[in-house]
Design an enzyme around this catalytic site. Structure first.
Site, mmCIF file in Angstrom:
data_model
loop_
_atom_site.group_PDB
_atom_site.id
_atom_site.type_symbol
_atom_site.label_atom_id
_atom_site.label_comp_id
_atom_site.label_asym_id
_atom_site.label_seq_id
_atom_site.Cartn_x
_atom_site.Cartn_y
_atom_site.Cartn_z
ATOM 1 C CG HIS A 1 -14.418 66.426 67.067
ATOM 2 N ND1 HIS A 1 -14.191 65.728 68.230
ATOM 3 C CD2 HIS A 1 -13.910 65.658 66.075
ATOM 4 C CE1 HIS A 1 -13.568 64.591 67.957
ATOM 5 N NE2 HIS A 1 -13.385 64.527 66.654
ATOM 6 C CD GLU B 1 -18.101 69.066 70.541
ATOM 7 O OE1 GLU B 1 -17.803 68.801 69.361
ATOM 8 O OE2 GLU B 1 -18.258 68.185 71.400
ATOM 9 C CB CYS C 1 -14.576 68.963 71.986
ATOM 10 S SG CYS C 1 -14.475 68.433 70.283
ATOM 11 N NE ARG D 1 -28.736 50.561 46.927
ATOM 12 C CZ ARG D 1 -28.950 50.277 45.650
ATOM 13 N NH1 ARG D 1 -28.746 51.199 44.724
ATOM 14 N NH2 ARG D 1 -29.388 49.087 45.301
ATOM 15 C CB THR E 1 -27.956 39.235 45.007
ATOM 16 O OG1 THR E 1 -28.969 38.441 45.624
ATOM 17 C CG2 THR E 1 -28.545 40.566 44.584
ATOM 18 N NE ARG F 1 -29.283 54.341 40.085
ATOM 19 C CZ ARG F 1 -29.019 53.095 40.499
ATOM 20 N NH1 ARG F 1 -27.812 52.776 40.907
ATOM 21 N NH2 ARG F 1 -29.962 52.185 40.519
ATOM 22 N N GLY G 1 -30.950 38.362 48.925
ATOM 23 C CA GLY G 1 -31.885 37.463 48.267
ATOM 24 C C GLY G 1 -32.419 36.522 49.327
ATOM 25 C CG LEU H 1 -27.477 37.639 52.855
ATOM 26 C CD1 LEU H 1 -26.469 36.922 53.730
ATOM 27 C CD2 LEU H 1 -26.761 38.651 51.949
ATOM 28 C CB SER I 1 -28.131 33.400 56.600
ATOM 29 O OG SER I 1 -27.942 32.291 55.786
#
Ligand SMILES: NC(=O)c1ccc[n+]([C@@H]2O[C@H](COP(=O)([O-])OP(=O)(O)OC[C@H]3O[C@@H](n4cnc5c(N)ncnc54)[C@H](OP(=O)(O)O)[C@@H]3O)[C@@H](O)[C@H]2O)c1
Length: 367
Positions: free
Chosen positions: A59, A61, A93, A192, A204, A215, A298, A301, A304
């Protein structure tokens, strides 16, 4: 690329601000854990720094304490979140801070989880001066995905759509067409990079054959990649598609229980209760430990997600072309059948220009 306003610069305390910058270094690799950064300060000088880099690893700390070594004794620890007080994959911690002899701890925000919370009380009981930052908001923004998952059971959902000036997402329904060009790809890559998983619908995946990887501007893939998720439905990509064969990132298929899916044996299929719809699918991703999920939908989706009110942040990337009335609209259905959809509103919270595209970030409407 900077797509979001810099809330960290609003933090007055320079050591807490530095702890936030350190915490950010773990983005994309700490899930299911939160991002945490820590700075050790003695006589107004930084003597140690650390951040949580990956789940199962030390962690923040503990990293900062080992960086500070003997200088940790009597130091003030500035940490973005209340130190944990429980045995998880690593020891608490709070115990490490007490043993190292720090005199004071300042934390950005409280830990809302039952298991790990309670660190403040433990430290105070050990005679350490403990306080929280005056404004927890920047620290909550840092961990909005993790906070969302631990409080609601599903990840924070960011939806990205790329459109032409006239709001079309493809030149023809079911065709692969970039509406936003190379600069749109740069924005997508950044979104991303900030996510633990990237989700697309089966159709899709079938018609675009995307790679869904992070990338750089030259097209080289980053070392750390989010998990790629295909939401199985009526249409599915061939077994030979890039997502299933290129091996460039972990990949899984999310399918309703009891449905047939034809995917290569090496690809994991995770099931969700079909009667719970997309919310059920997202809960399963939450159970799998994904904090921040990016969905690149797309039209079907997107509709929805919009209608089920599952979009926490929407990023619209607009390219400079016109696609015309035969092209695929973002929202596919007829005006008079979608009164509820039309009455739902999001509010713009950030806007920027990246190369030749315009990027708008929309949040949940406060009204
Ligand atoms: N410009 C952009 O940003 C962008 C991004 C992505 C795609 N596109 C374009 O959009 C087109 C594809 O769009 P599309 O409408 O055919 O597909 P889509 O919206 O990407 O995907 C539809 C998929 O999502 C599933 N789905 C939708 N609602 C669901 C729900 N409530 N529960 C469970 N699953 C659900 C569907 O399953 P069922 O079939 O079972 O309903 C189907 O597999 C392509 O031309 C592509 O190039 C553009």
């Amino acid at each position: 690329v900077r797509l979001f306003a810099d809330v960290y610069s609003t933090v007055q305390d320079p050591f807490l601000r530095r702890a936030l910058v350190l915490a950010e270094k773990g983005r994309g690799t700490t899930a299911p854990n939160p991002l945490v950064g820590c700075v050790m300060v003695r006589d107004g000088r930084i003597v140690g720094e650390g951040f949580h880099a990956y789940a199962g690893g030390p962690h923040a700390e503990v990293c900062a304490l080992s960086d500070a070594r003997d200088a940790a004794r009597g130091a003030v620890a500035y940490v973005t979140m209340e130190p944990c007080s429980h045995y998880g994959r690593t020891p608490p911690c709070t115990a490490a801070l007490i043993e190292a002899g720090v005199s004071e701890v300042v934390a950005g925000m409280a830990d809302p989880t039952r298991d790990a919370g309670g660190g403040a009380q433990q430290l105070r009981e050990a005679g350490i001066v403990f306080s929280f930052a005056q404004n927890p908001e920047p620290f909550e923004v840092l961990n909005r995905g993790w906070l969302h998952r631990v409080t609601t059971g599903r990840p924070f959902v960011t939806v990205k759509v790329g459109t032409s000036i006239d709001g079309k997402i493809a030149l023809a329904p079911g065709s692969r067409s970039s509406m936003t060009g190379p600069h749109g790809t740069v924005v997508t890559s950044e979104l991303r990079r900030r996510s633990d998983a990237v989700v697309v619908g089966g159709s899709t995946a079938a018609c675009d054959d995307p790679r869904l990887t992070v990338r750089d501007a030259e097209g080289a893939a980053a070392t750390i990649q989010p998990t790629r998720v295909v939401l199985a439905g009526g249409a599915m990509p061939l077994q030979t598609c890039a997502l299933f064969t290129d091996g460039s990132a972990p990949t899984l298929v999310l399918a309703a229980a009891g449905t047939d899916v034809d995917v290569p044996g090496l690809i994991d299929v995770i099931r969700y209760p079909g009667e719970e719809g997309l919310l059920g699918a997202l809960r399963v991703l939450g159970d799998a430990g994904f904090n921040d999920v990016l969905i690149e939908p797309g039209a079907k989706l997107f509709a929805s997600l919009w209608n089920e009110d599952l979009i926490d942040s929407l990023v619209t990337v607009t390219g400079g072309g016109i696609a015309g009335s035969c092209a695929q609209s973002l929202y596919p259905r007829a005006y008079d059948s979608e009164v509820a959809a039309l009455s739902r509103r999001m509010q713009a919270v950030d806007a920027s220009i990246v190369g030749d595209v315009s990027v708008t970030v929309w949040g949940r409407s406060s009204s």
